[in-house]
Design a protein around this motif. Structure first.
Motif, mmCIF file in Angstrom:
data_model
loop_
_atom_site.group_PDB
_atom_site.id
_atom_site.type_symbol
_atom_site.label_atom_id
_atom_site.label_comp_id
_atom_site.label_asym_id
_atom_site.label_seq_id
_atom_site.Cartn_x
_atom_site.Cartn_y
_atom_site.Cartn_z
ATOM 1 N N ALA A 86 -41.688 -16.078 14.535
ATOM 2 C CA ALA A 86 -41.451 -15.134 15.635
ATOM 3 C C ALA A 86 -39.964 -14.872 15.796
ATOM 4 C CB ALA A 86 -42.004 -15.697 16.937
ATOM 5 N N GLN A 87 -39.632 -13.626 16.091
ATOM 6 C CA GLN A 87 -38.263 -13.320 16.451
ATOM 7 C C GLN A 87 -38.266 -12.938 17.924
ATOM 8 O OE1 GLN A 87 -35.980 -11.222 13.566
ATOM 9 N NE2 GLN A 87 -34.428 -10.647 15.011
ATOM 10 N N CYS A 88 -38.624 -11.708 18.269
ATOM 11 C CA CYS A 88 -38.697 -11.361 19.690
ATOM 12 C C CYS A 88 -39.990 -11.885 20.288
ATOM 13 C CB CYS A 88 -38.567 -9.862 19.912
ATOM 14 S SG CYS A 88 -40.094 -8.906 19.735
ATOM 15 N N GLY A 89 -41.038 -12.030 19.469
ATOM 16 C CA GLY A 89 -42.293 -12.613 19.907
ATOM 17 C C GLY A 89 -43.311 -11.656 20.496
ATOM 18 N N TYR A 90 -42.943 -10.406 20.696
ATOM 19 C CA TYR A 90 -43.862 -9.487 21.370
ATOM 20 C C TYR A 90 -45.137 -9.236 20.560
ATOM 21 C CZ TYR A 90 -45.073 -6.118 24.913
ATOM 22 O OH TYR A 90 -45.697 -5.485 25.946
ATOM 23 N N CYS A 91 -45.011 -9.073 19.276
ATOM 24 C CA CYS A 91 -46.175 -8.782 18.434
ATOM 25 C C CYS A 91 -46.943 -10.024 18.021
ATOM 26 C CB CYS A 91 -45.742 -8.037 17.173
ATOM 27 S SG CYS A 91 -44.813 -9.082 16.007
ATOM 28 N N ILE A 92 -46.330 -11.184 18.184
ATOM 29 C CA ILE A 92 -46.870 -12.421 17.610
ATOM 30 C C ILE A 92 -48.260 -12.786 18.118
ATOM 31 C CG2 ILE A 92 -46.484 -14.910 17.370
ATOM 32 C CD1 ILE A 92 -44.819 -13.075 15.445
ATOM 33 N N PRO A 93 -48.563 -12.693 19.404
ATOM 34 C CA PRO A 93 -49.937 -13.017 19.818
ATOM 35 C C PRO A 93 -50.988 -12.164 19.098
ATOM 36 C CG PRO A 93 -48.521 -12.982 21.732
ATOM 37 C CD PRO A 93 -47.714 -12.447 20.577
ATOM 38 N N GLY A 94 -50.733 -10.887 18.960
ATOM 39 C CA GLY A 94 -51.665 -10.011 18.239
ATOM 40 C C GLY A 94 -51.749 -10.369 16.770
ATOM 41 N N MET A 95 -50.609 -10.682 16.164
ATOM 42 C CA MET A 95 -50.600 -11.099 14.761
ATOM 43 C C MET A 95 -51.408 -12.388 14.584
ATOM 44 S SD MET A 95 -48.522 -9.299 12.645
ATOM 45 C CE MET A 95 -47.134 -8.178 12.708
ATOM 46 N N ALA B 281 -52.050 -11.502 25.268
ATOM 47 C CA ALA B 281 -52.246 -10.145 24.733
ATOM 48 C C ALA B 281 -51.267 -9.224 25.449
ATOM 49 C CB ALA B 281 -53.683 -9.688 24.947
ATOM 50 N N LYS B 282 -50.533 -8.457 24.700
ATOM 51 C CA LYS B 282 -49.474 -7.616 25.263
ATOM 52 C C LYS B 282 -49.880 -6.144 25.302
ATOM 53 C CE LYS B 282 -46.474 -10.998 25.392
ATOM 54 N NZ LYS B 282 -47.187 -12.087 26.023
ATOM 55 N N TYR B 283 -49.329 -5.434 26.285
ATOM 56 C CA TYR B 283 -49.465 -3.985 26.310
ATOM 57 C C TYR B 283 -48.338 -3.446 25.443
ATOM 58 C CZ TYR B 283 -49.778 0.828 27.780
ATOM 59 O OH TYR B 283 -49.933 2.192 27.778
ATOM 60 N N GLY B 284 -48.709 -2.790 24.365
ATOM 61 C CA GLY B 284 -47.707 -2.204 23.477
ATOM 62 C C GLY B 284 -47.720 -0.701 23.591
ATOM 63 N N CYS B 285 -48.716 -0.088 22.982
ATOM 64 C CA CYS B 285 -48.786 1.370 22.963
ATOM 65 C C CYS B 285 -49.881 1.923 23.873
ATOM 66 C CB CYS B 285 -49.032 1.856 21.538
ATOM 67 S SG CYS B 285 -50.648 1.358 20.889
ATOM 68 N N GLY B 286 -50.899 1.135 24.149
ATOM 69 C CA GLY B 286 -52.019 1.606 24.956
ATOM 70 C C GLY B 286 -52.941 2.562 24.221
ATOM 71 N N LEU B 287 -52.701 2.734 22.929
ATOM 72 C CA LEU B 287 -53.476 3.683 22.123
ATOM 73 C C LEU B 287 -54.183 3.024 20.946
ATOM 74 C CD1 LEU B 287 -50.762 6.487 21.982
ATOM 75 C CD2 LEU B 287 -52.788 6.439 23.446
ATOM 76 N N GLY B 288 -54.112 1.716 20.849
ATOM 77 C CA GLY B 288 -54.730 1.017 19.731
ATOM 78 C C GLY B 288 -54.000 1.213 18.423
ATOM 79 N N GLN B 289 -52.684 1.419 18.482
ATOM 80 C CA GLN B 289 -51.932 1.703 17.262
ATOM 81 C C GLN B 289 -50.910 0.640 16.884
ATOM 82 O OE1 GLN B 289 -50.258 5.591 17.927
ATOM 83 N NE2 GLN B 289 -52.225 6.599 17.664
ATOM 84 N N CYS B 290 -50.698 -0.368 17.762
ATOM 85 C CA CYS B 290 -49.647 -1.347 17.444
ATOM 86 C C CYS B 290 -50.170 -2.762 17.247
ATOM 87 C CB CYS B 290 -48.558 -1.328 18.508
ATOM 88 S SG CYS B 290 -49.019 -2.107 20.070
ATOM 89 N N GLY B 291 -51.325 -3.100 17.796
ATOM 90 C CA GLY B 291 -51.924 -4.406 17.585
ATOM 91 C C GLY B 291 -51.451 -5.524 18.490
ATOM 92 N N SER B 292 -50.507 -5.269 19.377
ATOM 93 C CA SER B 292 -49.996 -6.362 20.217
ATOM 94 C C SER B 292 -51.024 -6.869 21.229
ATOM 95 C CB SER B 292 -48.711 -5.935 20.936
ATOM 96 O OG SER B 292 -48.965 -4.872 21.820
ATOM 97 N N CYS B 293 -52.098 -6.126 21.431
ATOM 98 C CA CYS B 293 -53.143 -6.502 22.389
ATOM 99 C C CYS B 293 -54.356 -7.146 21.720
ATOM 100 C CB CYS B 293 -53.591 -5.258 23.157
ATOM 101 S SG CYS B 293 -54.453 -4.068 22.082
#
Length: 164
Positions: free
Chosen positions: A96-105, A35-47
């Motif tokens: 995956a390309q950069c992979g940052y969003c992939i775990p959340g997806m 789970a990644k820290y993306g925005c910290g606001l619940g708006q990007c889904g990476s977590c």
């Protein structure tokens, strides 16, 4: 304050402020870093993680709300030697390309597929609407989720054959 959290099928005693977001406990205390820290606001889904079968944004979910609930992270789905269908499909489809969003997806897709192994593209898009991907691999992500559904159905059929 000490809380017990059930994560990936194991009980973890966590000593943290009850208002601490789950994401920080996962990454900092338990070293579960999918789970990644993306925005910290619940708006990007990476977590995104799964709690009791539902996709949840871990960056805005306090641990106090999770006592007695079943939490699953990407690490809890499969291993390198035995990946889960969603993990296999994302690799097969090179989603995956950069992979940052992939775990959340993957976690949001897993929550969808646990309820419906044959989602339409509209179902998938609706399920993923809170997850952002800046790399533009959306078409491969859709294909991977459809493929994961096929793999899940196939695995379920094999289990039925063995039991029957």
């Amino acid at each position: 304050m000490s809380l017990t959290l059930e994560i990936n099928g194991a009980a973890h005693e966590v000593d943290a402020d009850p208002a601490t977001p789950l994401l920080y406990v996962l990454r900092d205390d338990l070293k579960l870093n999918a789970a990644k820290y993306g925005c910290g606001l619940g708006q990007c889904g990476s977590c995104t993680v799964i709690v009791d079968g539902e996709a949840v944004l871990s960056c805005v979910t306090p641990i106090l709300a999770l006592a007695g609930r079943k939490i699953t992270t990407l690490e809890g789905l499969g291993t390198l030697d035995a990946p889960a269908p969603i993990q296999t499909a994302f690799m097969e489809m090179q989603a995956a390309q950069c992979g940052y969003c992939i775990p959340g997806m993957m976690m949001r897709a897993q929550a969808l597929l646990q309820k419906n192994t044959s989602p339409t593209d509209a179902d998938i898009r609706e399920a993923l609407r809170t997850n952002l991907c800046r790399c533009g691999t959306h078409m491969r992500i859709l294909a991977a989720i459809r493929r994961a559904g096929e793999l899940m159905k196939s695995a379920a059929g094999q289990l039925k054959d063995r039991a029957g």
